[in-house]
Scaffold this motif. Structure first.
Motif, mmCIF file in Angstrom:
data_model
loop_
_atom_site.group_PDB
_atom_site.id
_atom_site.type_symbol
_atom_site.label_atom_id
_atom_site.label_comp_id
_atom_site.label_asym_id
_atom_site.label_seq_id
_atom_site.Cartn_x
_atom_site.Cartn_y
_atom_site.Cartn_z
ATOM 1 N N CYS A 21 3.155 0.957 9.869
ATOM 2 C CA CYS A 21 3.162 0.029 8.731
ATOM 3 C C CYS A 21 3.959 -1.241 9.026
ATOM 4 C CB CYS A 21 3.744 0.708 7.502
ATOM 5 S SG CYS A 21 2.711 2.039 6.878
ATOM 6 N N GLN A 70 2.046 -4.068 11.430
ATOM 7 C CA GLN A 70 1.074 -4.959 10.785
ATOM 8 C C GLN A 70 0.960 -4.527 9.334
ATOM 9 O OE1 GLN A 70 -2.734 -5.172 12.838
ATOM 10 N NE2 GLN A 70 -3.786 -5.087 10.885
ATOM 11 N N GLU A 71 0.728 -5.474 8.436
ATOM 12 C CA GLU A 71 0.562 -5.118 7.028
ATOM 13 C C GLU A 71 -0.591 -4.129 6.888
ATOM 14 O OE1 GLU A 71 2.357 -5.696 4.399
ATOM 15 O OE2 GLU A 71 3.698 -7.141 5.326
ATOM 16 N N ARG A 72 -0.361 -3.086 6.132
ATOM 17 C CA ARG A 72 -1.392 -2.070 5.902
ATOM 18 C C ARG A 72 -1.552 -1.838 4.405
ATOM 19 N NH1 ARG A 72 -3.307 -1.222 11.160
ATOM 20 N NH2 ARG A 72 -1.512 -1.093 12.514
ATOM 21 N N CYS A 73 -2.776 -1.504 4.021
ATOM 22 C CA CYS A 73 -2.988 -1.129 2.623
ATOM 23 C C CYS A 73 -2.926 0.396 2.516
ATOM 24 C CB CYS A 73 -4.324 -1.663 2.111
ATOM 25 S SG CYS A 73 -5.771 -0.937 2.880
ATOM 26 N N ASN A 103 9.020 0.347 0.719
ATOM 27 C CA ASN A 103 8.328 -0.939 0.872
ATOM 28 C C ASN A 103 7.621 -1.116 2.222
ATOM 29 O OD1 ASN A 103 7.502 -3.128 -0.578
ATOM 30 N ND2 ASN A 103 9.187 -4.443 0.076
ATOM 31 N N ILE A 131 4.563 0.105 2.506
ATOM 32 C CA ILE A 131 3.224 -0.172 1.976
ATOM 33 C C ILE A 131 3.417 -0.993 0.709
ATOM 34 C CG2 ILE A 131 1.091 0.767 1.025
ATOM 35 C CD1 ILE A 131 1.651 3.356 2.534
ATOM 36 N N ASN A 132 2.830 -2.168 0.697
ATOM 37 C CA ASN A 132 2.899 -3.046 -0.470
ATOM 38 C C ASN A 132 1.538 -3.742 -0.574
ATOM 39 O OD1 ASN A 132 3.227 -5.397 -2.097
ATOM 40 N ND2 ASN A 132 5.453 -5.245 -1.824
ATOM 41 N N GLU A 133 0.744 -3.308 -1.530
ATOM 42 C CA GLU A 133 -0.629 -3.807 -1.655
ATOM 43 C C GLU A 133 -0.691 -5.327 -1.861
ATOM 44 O OE1 GLU A 133 -3.764 -1.066 -2.502
ATOM 45 O OE2 GLU A 133 -2.570 -0.952 -0.686
ATOM 46 N N ARG A 168 1.531 -7.651 -0.951
ATOM 47 C CA ARG A 168 1.911 -8.320 0.297
ATOM 48 C C ARG A 168 0.777 -8.219 1.322
ATOM 49 N NH1 ARG A 168 6.853 -5.532 2.091
ATOM 50 N NH2 ARG A 168 5.429 -4.219 3.232
ATOM 51 N N PHE A 169 0.135 -7.032 1.382
ATOM 52 C CA PHE A 169 -1.005 -6.845 2.281
ATOM 53 C C PHE A 169 -2.124 -7.817 1.940
ATOM 54 C CE2 PHE A 169 -5.285 -5.085 2.620
ATOM 55 C CZ PHE A 169 -5.403 -4.978 3.990
ATOM 56 N N SER A 212 -1.329 -11.456 2.879
ATOM 57 C CA SER A 212 -1.408 -11.629 4.331
ATOM 58 C C SER A 212 -2.869 -11.631 4.795
ATOM 59 C CB SER A 212 -0.631 -10.499 5.014
ATOM 60 O OG SER A 212 -0.816 -10.533 6.394
#
Length: 142
Positions: A5, A8-11, A40, A42-44, A46-47, A50
């Motif tokens: 996580c 890279q930003e992940r959903c 934090n 996983i943050n939808e 923020r994902f 990005s």
């Protein structure tokens, strides 16, 4: 999973699928997901922000395609709406005009219906709005 996580930003859906590939019990999977959300990783929102910036700035996707891709990842409409504000309207239009003109100039087709269809299809695949596309087509085709 923290590294996965943080790299890279992940959903939520991507992390859930990754955990599924590890074949762990549902209760363990749930505990891991709760931990990642609470800390934090996983943050939808923020994902989504990005994702919007990246896909528009580097792949020059239009809003329609971005929205569809985010919906496919189970991102809520409210978060999608917030994320789309990451693209200033002036930059969105500048990128649209640049990509449209480049495609028009690089097309090997002669003027006519076939060239127009390829032009429109390309921009629709990129996810731009039909009103923008046809306005630009009328401008370039004259």
């Amino acid at each position: 999973m923290e590294y996965y996580c943080a790299y890279q930003e992940r959903c939520y859906k991507e992390v859930e699928e990754k955990l599924y590939s590890y074949k762990i019990s549902p209760s363990e999977k749930e505990q891991i997901l709760i931990y990642l959300i609470e800390n934090n990783f996983i943050n939808e929102e923020r994902f989504a922000q990005s994702f919007v910036r990246g896909k528009h700035n580097y792949k020059f996707w239009g809003k329609n395609r971005i929205i569809n891709e985010l919906k496919f990842r189970n991102i809520s409409s409210k978060i999608i709406e917030i994320a789309l504000k990451e693209i200033p309207e002036t930059i969105y239009l500048e990128n649209f005009h640049a990509i449209a003109e480049k495609n028009w100039e690089n097309s090997t087709e002669r003027k006519g219906q076939k060239k127009n269809k390829k032009f429109v299809d390309f921009l629709l695949r990129k996810g731009y709005e039909t009103s923008l596309i046809y306005d630009k087509l009328n401008e370039l085709d004259n």
